[in-house]
Design an enzyme around this catalytic site. Structure first.
Site, PDB file in Angstrom:
ATOM      1  N   LYS A 159       0.837  -1.208   0.000  1.00  0.00           N
ATOM      2  CA  LYS A 159       0.000   0.000   0.000  1.00  0.00           C
ATOM      3  C   LYS A 159       0.871   1.256   0.000  1.00  0.00           C
ATOM      4  O   LYS A 159       1.982   1.260   0.511  1.00  0.00           O
ATOM      5  CB  LYS A 159      -0.904   0.040   1.250  1.00  0.00           C
ATOM      6  CG  LYS A 159      -1.738  -1.226   1.391  1.00  0.00           C
ATOM      7  CD  LYS A 159      -2.996  -1.094   2.222  1.00  0.00           C
ATOM      8  CE  LYS A 159      -2.944  -0.529   3.583  1.00  0.00           C
ATOM      9  NZ  LYS A 159      -4.205  -0.762   4.340  1.00  0.00           N
ATOM     10  N   ARG A 290     -12.348  13.865   9.509  1.00  0.00           N
ATOM     11  CA  ARG A 290     -13.366  14.796   8.985  1.00  0.00           C
ATOM     12  C   ARG A 290     -14.734  14.170   9.161  1.00  0.00           C
ATOM     13  O   ARG A 290     -14.843  13.005   9.528  1.00  0.00           O
ATOM     14  CB  ARG A 290     -13.113  15.012   7.498  1.00  0.00           C
ATOM     15  CG  ARG A 290     -13.034  13.668   6.783  1.00  0.00           C
ATOM     16  CD  ARG A 290     -12.981  13.755   5.303  1.00  0.00           C
ATOM     17  NE  ARG A 290     -12.556  12.507   4.702  1.00  0.00           N
ATOM     18  CZ  ARG A 290     -13.322  11.453   4.491  1.00  0.00           C
ATOM     19  NH1 ARG A 290     -14.596  11.492   4.849  1.00  0.00           N
ATOM     20  NH2 ARG A 290     -12.857  10.354   3.946  1.00  0.00           N
TER      21      ARG A 290
HETATM   22  P1  ADP Z   1      -7.461   3.980   1.122  1.00  0.00           P
HETATM   23  O1  ADP Z   1      -7.036   5.074   2.049  1.00  0.00           O
HETATM   24  O2  ADP Z   1      -6.688   3.979  -0.179  1.00  0.00           O
HETATM   25  O3  ADP Z   1      -8.955   3.891   0.930  1.00  0.00           O
HETATM   26  P2  ADP Z   1      -7.439   1.825   3.137  1.00  0.00           P
HETATM   27  O4  ADP Z   1      -6.224   1.420   3.877  1.00  0.00           O
HETATM   28  O5  ADP Z   1      -8.505   2.577   3.872  1.00  0.00           O
HETATM   29  O6  ADP Z   1      -6.995   2.611   1.821  1.00  0.00           O
HETATM   30  O7  ADP Z   1      -8.096   0.526   2.507  1.00  0.00           O
HETATM   31  C1  ADP Z   1      -9.180   0.593   1.590  1.00  0.00           C
HETATM   32  C2  ADP Z   1      -9.712  -0.802   1.296  1.00  0.00           C
HETATM   33  O8  ADP Z   1      -8.653  -1.650   0.775  1.00  0.00           O
HETATM   34  C3  ADP Z   1     -10.229  -1.552   2.509  1.00  0.00           C
HETATM   35  O9  ADP Z   1     -11.587  -1.227   2.835  1.00  0.00           O
HETATM   36  C4  ADP Z   1     -10.078  -2.974   2.030  1.00  0.00           C
HETATM   37  O10 ADP Z   1     -11.119  -3.273   1.129  1.00  0.00           O
HETATM   38  C5  ADP Z   1      -8.765  -2.968   1.267  1.00  0.00           C
HETATM   39  N1  ADP Z   1      -7.610  -3.256   2.169  1.00  0.00           N
HETATM   40  C6  ADP Z   1      -6.718  -2.372   2.689  1.00  0.00           C
HETATM   41  N2  ADP Z   1      -5.796  -3.005   3.478  1.00  0.00           N
HETATM   42  C7  ADP Z   1      -6.130  -4.313   3.470  1.00  0.00           C
HETATM   43  C8  ADP Z   1      -5.595  -5.484   4.123  1.00  0.00           C
HETATM   44  N3  ADP Z   1      -4.521  -5.436   4.919  1.00  0.00           N
HETATM   45  N4  ADP Z   1      -6.209  -6.672   3.893  1.00  0.00           N
HETATM   46  C9  ADP Z   1      -7.302  -6.755   3.068  1.00  0.00           C
HETATM   47  N5  ADP Z   1      -7.847  -5.702   2.441  1.00  0.00           N
HETATM   48  C10 ADP Z   1      -7.290  -4.488   2.625  1.00  0.00           C
END
Ligand code: ADP
Length: 446
Positions: A159, A290
């Site tokens: 990520k 927010r």
């Molecule tokens: P962003 O800020 O880009 O939206 P997030 O970290 O909030 O990223 O993650 C968004 C989505 O990506 C999550 O709701 C999930 O669907 C998927 N996701 C993120 N991290 C994981 C993980 N460790 N395992 C499985 N799915 C993940």
């Protein structure tokens, strides 16, 4: 100090939502707007409207200096950013501070900390929140990444540290995939966020999305329980509901998120997002600093006006209620009525010829739409948020069926047919929902 006049730096349904809260509080409403929104409801209803015309419509809401100038010209005490646009922009917060104008939200430092997923993870881990196993610093070499994956076990997810909107994420199942997945995530992160730092964490299979609503005054924090938001398309939510957890679990995670918010001196509304695995274990994902689109679900089940509370703490008030004063009653569901093709989620801008939204007992509809409204193609496709409340989940679902059937929208494609099918779908009714729900139920796309 009570605010006299507040500038809304946003548009659409959330601008109207904020306008209503300000009016209730006896605060004058000023609003900025671009060309597309000059006849919109929030602009017509505001006390003062301030045009910022730009050839690129998004720039009307993203030009920091123009928005700061508007707040100064209109003698506003504070700016409410809503969600999106400048809501998570630390430079905007700093510029307002330099001009002596209050930003309704957390400080620039807190926004910077929480905007970096690696830093946010570390901060929340030290406050005691559970996080998925993963790297505590950026990773740029495939050999390091695969060594870590050997320790924590496959699959893993790469990520972007500065990530948002699910951009750049790569799932890796085996060592040989690392080299290209790492490069892809880095280059996507670089072009989307101007920051190519990425990190690796355990991929949670069969996960559910559960988030907690928090309010803090810079010193103390309280929580308003959870929302369940696993029905998503391209990592964006379509249906949100609550409550979802047992009382014990709510108390447990609720105390942790309050500790997390207090540990960084958080002020304002925040949402703590988690993934919950098949065993019911929680993993912290991120904090959204927010007001959130789905705050409405929590308002219906707790009876508290969250937008007003956010404005009150920005005015300098300490938390006006204690954790013990918050209780949950019944069940609420929200369907996002996006102007999109319900088969493939392609946006469907255009003029609304007919437009009728339901009302009645247990129904709430937050929308800026009206007959004759021209839904622009250049902004988010959210047209209305339809919510129902019921004594039980079954009651709320039955009422949502009635409400969806009563809604009339002609002129644009919308998601009502999809929502209507979800309300009858077996796994949805049995609460067997993960973040893969839409992918696994393609028949719903009609
Ligand atoms: P962003 O800020 O880009 O939206 P997030 O970290 O909030 O990223 O993650 C968004 C989505 O990506 C999550 O709701 C999930 O669907 C998927 N996701 C993120 N991290 C994981 C993980 N460790 N395992 C499985 N799915 C993940």
């Amino acid at each position: 100090m009570g605010f006299t006049r507040v500038l809304i730096a946003n548009r659409g349904e959330i601008a109207l939502r904020i306008l209503r809260a300000l009016r209730d509080m006896g605060i004058e409403v000023a609003i900025i707007h671009g060309r597309e929104d000059r006849l919109s409801l929030p602009v017509r209803m505001a006390d003062i409207a301030y045009p910022i015309m730009r050839s690129n419509p998004l720039d009307s809401y993203l030009d920091i200096e123009a928005v700061v100038q508007a707040a100064k010209d209109l003698n506003c005490d504070a700016v409410h950013p809503g969600y999106g646009f400048l809501a998570e922009n630390a430079n905007f917060v700093k510029r307002l501070q330099e001009e002596g104008i209050i930003f309704i939200g957390p400080s620039a430092d807190v926004i910077t900390l929480l905007g970096d997923k690696i830093e946010a993870r570390a901060a929340m881990e030290s406050a005691g929140l559970p996080t998925a196993k993963g790297s505590s610093e950026p990773i740029s070499e495939a050999s390091k990444a695969s060594k870590l994956a050997d320790e924590i076990g496959y699959p893993v997810i790469i990520k972007a540290a500065a990530g948002g909107g699910g951009i750049g994420m790569q799932i890796v199942h085996a060592e040989h995939e690392f080299e290209s997945a790492l490069k892809l995530c880095q280059s996507r992160a670089k072009s989307a966020f101007g920051d190519d730092r990425v990190f690796v964490e355990k991929y949670i299979e069969g996960a559910q999305h559960v988030e907690f609503q928090v309010l803090a005054d810079g010193t103390n924090a309280i929580h308003f329980g959870e929302r369940f938001c696993s029905i998503q398309r391209r990592h964006q939510k379509l249906v949100e509901e609550g409550p979802w957890l047992s009382e014990e679990k709510r108390d447990e995670i609720g105390s942790l998120v309050c500790a997390g918010a207090e540990s960084v001196g958080y002020k304002g509304l925040a949402t703590f997002e988690f993934l919950r695995d098949k065993n019911g274990d929680f993993y912290f994902l991120e904090v959204n600093p927010r007001v959130q689109v789905e705050h409405t679900v929590t308002e219906l089940i707790t009876g508290h006006n969250l937008v007003e509370l956010g404005i009150r703490v920005a005015q300098g008030e300490s938390l006006p209620l204690s954790q013990e004063e918050i209780s949950w009653r019944g069940h609420a569901i929200q369907c996002r009525l996006n102007a999109e093709d319900p088969r493939n989620f392609v946006p469907s801008p255009g003029r609304l010829w007919e437009c009728h939204f339901p009302s009645g007992f247990g129904i709430r509809c937050d929308t800026h739409a009206h007959p004759g409204y021209e839904m622009p193609g250049c902004f988010d496709s959210l047209l209305a948020k339809l919510l129902t409340w019921g004594a039980t989940r079954e009651d709320a679902i039955a009422r949502m069926r009635t409400a969806l059937d009563e809604t009339i929208l002609t002129g644009v494609e919308h998601l009502i047919p999809l929502h209507r099918r979800i309300m009858d779908e077996k796994d949805f009714l049995n609460r067997e929902i993960t973040i893969q729900y839409i992918e696994q139920h393609e028949e719903l796309l009609g």
